[in-house]
Design a protein around this motif. Structure first.
Motif, short mmCIF file in Angstrom:
data_model
loop_
_atom_site.label_atom_id
_atom_site.label_comp_id
_atom_site.label_asym_id
_atom_site.label_seq_id
_atom_site.Cartn_x
_atom_site.Cartn_y
_atom_site.Cartn_z
N ALA A 125 81.46 85.52 -52.96
CA ALA A 125 81.03 84.19 -53.09
C ALA A 125 79.91 84.28 -53.83
O ALA A 125 78.94 84.97 -53.57
N PHE A 126 79.38 83.49 -54.57
CA PHE A 126 78.35 83.14 -55.59
C PHE A 126 77.43 82.06 -54.98
O PHE A 126 76.42 82.24 -54.90
N LEU A 127 78.16 81.06 -54.59
CA LEU A 127 77.74 79.95 -54.01
C LEU A 127 77.99 80.07 -52.59
O LEU A 127 79.24 80.26 -52.20
N LYS A 128 76.81 80.11 -51.63
CA LYS A 128 77.14 80.22 -50.19
C LYS A 128 76.61 79.12 -49.27
O LYS A 128 75.48 78.73 -49.49
N ASP A 129 77.72 78.75 -48.66
CA ASP A 129 77.55 77.72 -47.70
C ASP A 129 76.69 76.59 -47.98
O ASP A 129 75.46 76.31 -47.48
N VAL A 130 76.75 75.96 -49.29
CA VAL A 130 75.88 74.97 -49.85
C VAL A 130 76.71 73.55 -49.19
O VAL A 130 77.82 73.32 -49.22
N SER A 131 75.67 72.72 -48.55
CA SER A 131 75.77 71.41 -48.22
C SER A 131 74.78 70.67 -48.61
O SER A 131 73.57 70.98 -48.48
N PHE A 132 75.33 69.30 -48.95
CA PHE A 132 74.23 68.47 -49.36
C PHE A 132 75.30 67.20 -49.57
O PHE A 132 76.31 67.05 -49.37
N GLU A 133 74.02 65.82 -49.50
CA GLU A 133 74.99 64.86 -49.75
C GLU A 133 74.02 63.86 -50.77
O GLU A 133 73.01 64.16 -51.10
N LEU B 226 76.82 72.42 -59.91
CA LEU B 226 77.48 71.27 -60.52
C LEU B 226 78.65 71.61 -61.51
O LEU B 226 79.61 70.65 -61.22
N MET B 227 78.82 72.51 -62.14
CA MET B 227 80.17 72.88 -62.90
C MET B 227 81.34 73.12 -61.80
O MET B 227 82.33 72.59 -62.16
N HIS B 228 81.02 73.73 -60.72
CA HIS B 228 82.31 73.97 -59.86
C HIS B 228 82.30 72.60 -59.25
O HIS B 228 83.73 72.19 -59.28
N LEU B 229 81.67 71.61 -58.89
CA LEU B 229 82.11 70.39 -58.30
C LEU B 229 82.76 69.68 -59.17
O LEU B 229 83.77 68.75 -59.10
N PHE B 230 82.39 69.93 -60.48
CA PHE B 230 83.17 69.04 -61.62
C PHE B 230 84.35 69.74 -62.25
O PHE B 230 85.14 69.03 -62.98
N GLY B 231 84.79 71.03 -61.48
CA GLY B 231 86.09 71.41 -61.92
C GLY B 231 85.98 72.42 -63.19
O GLY B 231 86.86 72.72 -63.61
#
Lengths: 363, 507
Positions: free
Chosen positions: B276-284, B305-310
């Protein structure tokens, strides 16, 4: 700078006028209705394939397999008719569907496996050529059983009745007047007048020989379809965006894979149609049908101002490019120029056109 | 200045068809001086540099250039290089496939018997790196080096040619804070060695740290040449903009509404990697809110950001909800359809089709909305484009202008316009003001205000702490792919943000 742009836009027209001028001066046969009619039939296959190639080049791809495909698909139809006694419409339909499926397959491989189009279609060039020769068993397979006619053979031998030719010209002129937006009333009249006059002059000239040839009607329909596709649909807009900057296109929500595969599917349909017309024009499938046509198609695109990197070009430009290539070949054949010099002349014209385009597009 | 200037430009006027790009500009550079050149985009900085570096040949302008007291008439870049003037451009001129040493000697390879003498290429490169305390392996492939290291290779390449004047155009635009610090150290070192430097940057903190003098250009004229010691940031900005700017970060907070984006326990890996490169990221992110993400370069901000955007990586675990509906594996196409938009960091590469007009770019992400039946509604398209362009105040003669020819600020507005025309409810902005001038920055901030006021959520990634603190309502710091701290606007200080960026404060 304005002048340069105008010169760039007009350079195909100037080149065409020059070529026609030279041939008209060298032989009195060039501008006869009979030869112009021949030229139009020859143009229709070159230009049709070039229009398909245009849709492939716009997103920055290329199809080197088109020429072999023209031979193969035409051959499949001939063999179904002659050796398996299929009715012509069924044979053409099946060959057409095969072409679309094969080209869609090539497009999918290129897109999904991230392979260069150049390599995959180069493979296609060789494979299709081999398949073609297998299918026709290195022989000559006519498009219609001895002496008879069918839908296949009519593709290049049918001419519209004279009245139908004029009616079609009138319909086209009306269609132009109806769709073309031009706010300035004076220019609107001038444009409509010029276009209508050109269309009637064309129908008149063709009627001096046998009438408007069917291939020209097919080409006209294809040209309108490609123009609408590139200018007025999302699909067309996306083709330009992918060719202009593929990464930005992806990030802008353009379905790049689907669009490119779609372009290949259309190319398959165009290859099939060109294959039928080219084979019908030769009268039979022989090993040389379609040979090097892919290069003429690419040349027509480039001469007509399409950028090989993608993202730039118009269907009208491509038509002009094809007309230049077809006129060159036709004129040289009339003058009985030896084949070796025909090749050299076509190569030089292509290089000259690209050189001119890069010179003129430099700011 | 008592000493004779090493470089002097006097009464320079340069006309390009239709406009006067420079009028009567005077500028001088003392030996061993760092002289900053400030001004908004279009103020004439680039034109002046092109003149000093020989790109605009002698005779294409009026006025006089002198190098060490003697008149200089550069006909080409080579002439300027011979006179000891080297330009380090924003876009680096290195061949990525070559080693650092090969790039250093590109075009001037030492030969023995007609063949390249590789031993001396690598030997001399090593010596050069050591002399300036640069820790780069001469045999490293340039594409494997960081942007900062590549920049150093470029600078050393110029110094290898015995340059006495370095012109640096936005050298830190793509550098991390650490890399910037290294670069600043080296420039100070060069100053001690008597090498002069013309320094151009939109980042005024750097300008004030480095420069001995600051010359401000506006609309092609020199407005002022100031001693660093006797001036301050607000004075420079006032000269640049020509008016008083009261608030650099005009954030107008609006009351947060319902949660639009909820990310919980997100783990994601780069394409082929299992780790994993992004680890346990939580936010709203809630309606009307600006959530800021800070962190060092490589901490995973853009990747998030890019991951959430696909557009990046593979999800290992975790859930993402957009407006209460789970958002699975998306592509940029589906993300935009669902109401999630991204303005990327590198707008020229990912944001724009540069050879095409403004209008083409504006509507590119919203063509579905502009289609009637099978065909595009060109009239509707052009009216929507015009509305958007005027709402964002895109400055161009008309929308048929090529986007590639616009200034950075206007290009960014076109990207923003394209994204907004897709009518998203959550907008990701990755370094939205990078490389654009103060005036345009403030316009971007006002756009952010308008978005949150209309009930949209904005997620802002920025490397500039003042911007992050000034514009965000809440700030999350990322370190090594993990959220290392969260601050309310009132709690955030440069110190505790930096500490969190280094991963020292975890809560």
């Amino acid at each position: 700078m304005e002048n340069k742009k105008l010169l760039r836009d007009l350079s195909p027209v100037i080149a065409l006028a020059l070529i026609w001028g030279v041939f008209a001066a060298l032989t009195p046969h060039f501008l006869t209705p009979r030869n112009l009619s021949m030229l139009m039939i020859e143009l229709s296959t070159t230009a049709l394939l070039a229009l398909g190639m245009f849709l492939i080049i716009l997103p920055g791809h290329i199809d080197l397999s088109a020429g072999s495909g023209v031979g193969l698909i035409g051959g499949v139809a001939s063999v179904l008719i002659i050796q398996h006694a299929w009715p012509a419409p069924a044979a053409l339909l099946v060959a057409f569907l095969i072409a679309m499926a094969v080209w869609m397959g090539m497009g999918s491989v290129i897109v999904k496996q991230k392979m260069p189009a150049f390599i995959i279609t180069l493979g296609g060039l060789l494979v299709f050529k081999g398949l073609f020769w297998l299918v026709i068993r290195n022989s000559t397979v006519p498009v219609a059983p001895g002496g008879s006619w069918n839908l296949y053979s009519l593709l290049t031998t049918y001419y519209l009745p004279h009245a139908a030719g004029y009616a079609l010209a009138a319909a086209c002129a009306a269609g132009f007047a109806w769709t073309r937006e031009q706010p300035d009333p004076e220019r609107r009249f001038l444009e409509r007048f010029t276009v209508a006059q050109a269309l009637f002059l064309f129908a008149f000239l063709m009627n001096q020989f046998r009438g408007v040839p069917l291939p020209v009607v097919i080409l006209g329909a294809a040209a309108v379809a490609v123009t609408v596709l590139t200018r007025l649909t999302r699909f067309g807009r996306y083709l330009y965006a992918i060719g202009g900057n593929e990464e930005a296109a992806v990030m802008s929500g353009v379905p790049v894979d689907r669009v490119v595969i779609g372009a290949y599917a259309i190319m398959g349909a165009v290859v099939a149609l060109t294959g039928f017309m080219q084979t019908a024009y030769s009268g039979a499938s022989t090993t040389t049908v379609g040979e090097l046509m892919e290069l003429d198609a690419v040349a027509a695109c480039v001469i007509g101002g399409t950028s090989l990197k993608g993202g730039r070009g118009t269907a009208l430009g491509v038509l002009f490019g094809a007309l230049i290539m077809a006129s060159l070949l036709n004129g040289m054949t009339l003058l009985a120029v030896a084949p070796e010099f025909k090749f050299i002349a076509r190569g030089l014209v292509l290089s000259l056109a690209v050189w001119l385009d890069t010179r003129l597009s430099r700011a | 200045m008592s000493r004779e200037p090493i470089l002097r430009a006097e009464g320079i006027t340069k006309r390009v068809p239709g406009v006067v790009a420079l009028s009567g500009v005077t500028f001088d550079l003392a030996p061993g001086e760092i002289h900053a050149l400030c001004g908004e985009n279009g103020a004439g900085k680039s034109t002046l540099i092109k003149l000093l570096s020989g790109l605009h040949a002698h005779g294409s302008y009026e006025g006089e250039l002198t190098v060490a007291g003697r008149p200089a008439r550069f006909r080409s870049v080579a002439d300027a290089e011979k006179a000891g003037i080297a330009v380090i451009c924003q876009e680096l001129a290195l061949v990525p496939e070559m080693t650092a040493a090969e790039n250093l000697f590109l075009g001037a390879e030492p030969t023995r018997a007609g063949l390249i003498d590789w031993a001396s290429v690598y030997g001399e490169s090593k010596a050069l790196f050591e002399r300036f305390g640069v820790r780069i392996d001469p045999r490293a492939r340039t594409s494997d080096l960081g942007t900062g290291q590549q920049q150093l290779v470029e600078i050393l390449k110029a110094l290898r040619k015995d340059s006495r004047v370095l012109i640096l155009d936005e050298p830190t635009a793509a550098l991390t804070e650490t890399e910037t610090a290294v670069l600043i150290g080296i420039l100070k070192d060069l100053r001690r060695r008597g090498i002069s430097c013309i320094y151009i940057s939109h980042r005024l903190e750097e300008v004030f740290e480095l420069a001995d003098r600051i010359t401000v250009l506006r609309d092609g004229s020199t407005v002022a040449t100031l001693d660093r010691a006797k001036t301050d940031v607000s004075a420079v900005i006032r000269h640049m903009v020509g008016r008083e700017i009261k608030d650099l970060f005009p954030r107008r907070a609006s009351a947060p509404g319902k949660t639009l984006l909820r990310v919980s326990g997100l783990n994601a890996a780069a394409g082929g990697s299992p780790r994993a490169f992004l680890k346990d990221v939580s936010f709203e992110a809630r309606a009307g809110e600006v959530v800021g993400f800070g962190g060092l370069m490589g901490a995973g901000r853009s990747e998030l950001l890019m991951h959430l955007f696909g557009a990046w990586g593979r999800r290992l675990s975790g859930t993402v909800e957009l407006m209460g509906v789970p958002l699975g594996a998306v592509t940029p196409e589906t993300a935009l359809e669902r109401g999630l938009a991204l303005v990327t960091e590198d707008r020229r590469r990912y944001g724009l089709v540069l050879e095409h007009p403004i209008s083409f770019n504006l509507s590119l992400s919203s063509l579905k909305k502009l289609t009637a039946g099978l065909l595009l509604d060109l009239r509707l398209e052009s009216s929507r484009n015009r509305e958007q362009a005027s709402a964002l105040r895109v400055k161009a003669p008309d929308l048929g202008v090529r986007v590639g020819g616009l200034s950075g600020g206007n290009q960014q507005k076109v990207v923003l316009g394209r994204v907004l025309m897709a009518e998203p409810s959550v907008i990701f902005l990755d370094e939205p003001t990078r490389g654009i001038d103060v005036g345009a920055k403030i316009e971007v901030y006002e756009i952010i205000n308008a978005l949150t006021a209309s009930g949209k959520a904005v997620v802002l990634v920025s490397s500039e702490l003042p911007e992050l603190m000034g514009m965000s309502d809440r700030i999350l710091m990322l370190h090594d792919g993990r959220v290392s701290a969260e601050f309310a606007k009132a709690e955030a200080t440069q110190e505790n943000l930096l500490a969190a960026a280094m991963g020292r404060a975890r809560n």
